[in-house]
Design an enzyme around this catalytic site. Structure first.
Site, PDB file in Angstrom:
ATOM      1  N   LYS A  99       1.121  -1.203   0.002  1.00 17.47           N
ATOM      2  CA  LYS A  99       0.160  -0.023   0.073  1.00 17.47           C
ATOM      3  C   LYS A  99       0.669   1.163   0.080  1.00 17.47           C
ATOM      4  O   LYS A  99       1.834   1.313   0.668  1.00 17.47           O
ATOM      5  CB  LYS A  99      -1.020   0.036   1.331  1.00 17.47           C
ATOM      6  CG  LYS A  99      -1.814   1.011   1.200  1.00 17.47           C
ATOM      7  CD  LYS A  99      -2.783   0.921   2.604  1.00 17.47           C
ATOM      8  CE  LYS A  99      -3.818   1.973   2.651  1.00 17.47           C
ATOM      9  NZ  LYS A  99      -4.835   1.551   3.959  1.00 17.47           N
ATOM     10  N   SER A 169      -9.420   1.665   3.084  1.00 17.77           N
ATOM     11  CA  SER A 169      -8.353   2.405   2.272  1.00 17.77           C
ATOM     12  C   SER A 169      -7.380   1.711   1.759  1.00 17.77           C
ATOM     13  O   SER A 169      -7.020   2.139   0.458  1.00 17.77           O
ATOM     14  CB  SER A 169      -7.828   3.259   2.850  1.00 17.77           C
ATOM     15  OG  SER A 169      -7.210   2.871   3.980  1.00 17.77           O
ATOM     16  N   SER A 193      -9.652  -0.835   7.089  1.00 15.23           N
ATOM     17  CA  SER A 193      -9.307  -0.679   5.844  1.00 15.23           C
ATOM     18  C   SER A 193      -8.539  -1.659   5.137  1.00 15.23           C
ATOM     19  O   SER A 193      -8.031  -1.654   4.063  1.00 15.23           O
ATOM     20  CB  SER A 193      -8.253   0.729   5.802  1.00 15.23           C
ATOM     21  OG  SER A 193      -8.913   1.750   5.932  1.00 15.23           O
TER      22      SER A 193
END
Length: 486
Positions: A99, A169, A193
Site C-alpha cells: 500500500k 482504504s 481498511s
C-alpha cells in the site's frame, strides 16, 4: 441500496484457477512450496504476475507504481540464492505489493495524494525491511483512498466487477491480490481498511493486535487506531506473512515487546472445543439478507467441524461510531495540520472536508472518547473471558457487498438509509477501538456475483486461533483460491 437480495447467497463463480493454472493463480503457500522444491522459479512467478499486471491493470487501477525492472532483478537474485542452497523461507522469491503509505527506499510514497507528489523516502519502513530480509519481491505500490481517509479507494475498481468499488482504504492491495497481480500484499487498517476491501474482493485480510506489527515508516492516519497487516488468498498465507512481520521495533512507540510466536503452529489442528460467539445485537442489524445468511452458514460450517456456537451480547456498541470518529478526526487533523494550512487545494474535497472538521473538534470530546474506549476495551475482555467464554466472535465484515461506483448510500430493509462509508466502517471499527485482532474470510457471493466476507475477532494476541479457524473453514469449503476474471 435499492436492490434487496434474496436470503440465500448465489454459488461462487467458477474459479479461473482450475481452468488456467498459471503461476499468478497460486496461493503464497502453494508458490512457496513449489519454489522450495525448485518446481517453480521466482523469475517465472514474478514474470507471470507482471504479465498479469500488463493485462488487467488498465481496468483494475490497483497500482500507483509498478516496479517491474527491480522486481525481475530481485526475483533473479532470489533464484540464485535458492540454487546455492540459501533459501530464506516461504516468502523468498514471492511477489508482494505494498500500500502506498509504506515507505520503500527510492520508490515514491504518494499516499495517492497530490500533497505527496515528488516524495521519495530514502529508507525502508520496518515492514519493508522485514520483507526484504525474507526475500520477497516487490511488484509495486498500490492505491489507497487518499491518506487512507476513506472506505472506497476511488482510483481502483472491484476485482470482480469494475462497476463496483474496491473498498478502502487498502483497495489497491486487495484488488491486486484478488486479480492475481501480486501473490500477497500489505495494507493498513484504521477503521477496517484491510478487512473491508478484503471482504469486497474475495480475499483474506488480517488486522493484527495493536502493536504486533511495527508502523515505523508508514504514513499515519490516526496513530492510536492504525495497524499494518497482510492481504492474502488464504488464512494459511496470512499466517506465513505474519510470521515474517511480527516482532518488537523500538522505533514504533506502540510496538509490543514480547517473545516471537509461531503463527502457523495451529494450522490444520482440529477446531473441536473452540467457542464461536455469534452476536445477538449490532453485528446483524442493518445487514443485507444475503450477507447475513452467508455468514450464518459459515458459522454453521465451523460448528460442523467441531466448534461450538454461543449467542452473545456485544457490549457498548452504541458508542462505536462516536468513539471511532472521536479519535480518528482530531488525530488525522493534527497529523496533517501544517500541510492542510499550506496547500489545502491539493487535497481531494472529501478528505479536505474531514481534515478541516477536525480543526473544530474540542479537546474535551477527544478525552471523553479516550475514556469511553478504555471502558469498551475492558468490557470486550469480559465478553471473551467472562462466564460465557468465547474464543472468537464471528460476524459480517461489512453489512453489504460492494457498492456501485456512483452510489452514496445504502437503503436497508427497514427503510433507513446510511452512507456507504458509515456502513462499511460500522462493523469493522470495534476491533480498531479495542485493538483486538480480526481476520476477514471470503464466505460466498451474492446474487450479483459480488463477494461476501465474515470476520473472526479474537482476544489480544489470539492470531493463531483466528488463523486456525480460518484455515479449517477454507480447507473444508474453499479449497482452491479464486482469482477474479480479467
Amino acid at each position: 441500496m435499492t436492490h434487496t437480495p434474496s436470503p440465500t447467497p448465489a454459488s461462487a463463480p467458477a474459479s479461473t484457477s482450475s481452468l488456467t493454472p498459471l503461476p499468478h493463480h497460486l496461493s503464497l503457500t502453494e508458490a512457496a512450496r513449489l519454489i522450495e522444491d525448485r518446481a517453480l522459479s521466482p523469475v517465472e512467478l514474478t514474470t507471470s504476475a507482471l504479465d498479469r499486471i500488463a493485462a488487467v491493470e488498465e481496468k483494475a487501477g490497483a497500482y500507483v507504481t509498478v516496479t517491474a525492472e527491480a522486481a525481475l532483478d530481485s526475483a533473479a537474485e532470489a533464484e540464485r540464492e535458492i540454487a546455492a542452497g540459501r533459501h530464506r523461507g516461504p516468502l523468498h522469491g514471492v511477489p508482494v505489493a505494498l500500500k502506498d503509505l509504506i515507505d520503500v527506499a527510492g520508490v515514491p510514497t504518494t499516499a495517492s495524494s497530490r500533497v505527496r507528489d515528488g516524495h521519495t523516502p530514502d529508507a525502508d519502513a520496518a515492514v519493508t525491511e522485514r520483507l526484504r530480509a525474507a526475500g520477497a519481491v516487490l511488484t509495486g505500490k498500490t492505491h489507497t483512498h487518499e491518506f487512507a481517509y476513506g472506505l472506497t479507494t476511488p482510483q481502483t475498481r472491484n476485482a470482480w466487477s469494475p462497476e463496483h468499488v474496491a473498498g478502502g482504504s487498502s483497495g489497491g492491495s486487495a484488488a491486486a491480490v484478488a486479480a492475481g497481480t501480486a501473490t500477497f500484499a500489505l495494507g493498513t487498517d484504521t477503521g477496517g481498511s484491510i478487512r473491508v476491501p478484503a471482504a469486497l474482493n474475495h480475499v483474506v485480510g488480517l488486522k493484527p493486535t495493536y502493536g504486533l506489527i511495527s508502523r515505523h515508516g508508514v504514513t499515519s492516519l490516526s496513530w492510536s487506531l492504525d495497524h499494518v497487516g497482510p492481504i492474502t488468498r488464504t488464512a494459511g498465507d496470512a499466517a506465513l506473512v505474519l510470521q515474517a512481520l511480527a516482532g518488537h521495533d523500538p522505533r514504533d512507540p506502540a510496538s509490543l515487546d514480547r517473545p516471537h510466536e509461531d503463527y502457523t503452529r495451529a494450522l490444520g489442528e482440529p477446531v473441536t472445543g473452540l467457542r464461536v460467539g455469534v452476536p445477538v445485537n449490532y453485528y446483524f442489524d442493518r445487514v443485507q439478507p444475503q450477507v447475513a445468511a452467508a455468514v450464518r452458514a459459515a458459522v454453521d460450517a465451523l460448528t460442523s467441524l467441531g466448534a461450538t456456537a454461543v449467542p452473545v451480547h456485544v457490549p457498548m456498541t452504541e458508542y462505536v461510531h462516536a468513539v471511532q470518529w472521536g479519535h480518528m478526526v482530531p488525530e488525522a487533523t493534527a497529523y496533517h495540520q501544517d500541510t492542510l494550512r499550506a496547500v489545502p487545494d491539493l487535497y481531494s474535497d472529501d478528505v479536505r472536508m474531514l481534515l478541516e472538521a477536525g480543526e473544530f473538534f474540542p479537546a474535551t470530546d477527544y478525552i471523553r472518547a479516550q475514556r469511553t474506549r478504555t471502558l469498551m476495551h475492558r468490557s470486550w475482555l469480559q465478553l471473551f473471558d467472562g462466564i460465557d467464554h468465547i474464543d472468537v466472535l464471528a460476524a459480517p465484515t461489512v453489512p453489504a457487498t460492494a457498492a456501485r461506483t456512483d452510489q452514496t448510500t445504502f437503503t436497508w430493509p427497514d427503510g433507513s438509509t446510511e452512507s456507504v462509508s458509515d456502513a462499511y466502517v460500522r462493523l469493522s471499527a470495534p476491533a480498531n477501538l479495542t485493538g483486538f485482532p480480526a481476520l476477514s474470510l471470503p464466505v460466498g457471493f451474492d446474487d450479483q456475483g459480488l463477494p461476501i466476507g465474515m470476520q473472526l475477532i479474537g482476544r489480544p494476541l489470539a492470531e493463531a486461533t483466528l488463523l486456525q479457524l480460518g484455515h479449517a473453514y477454507e480447507t473444508a469449503h474453499r479449497p482452491v483460491p479464486q482469482i477474479a476474471p480479467a
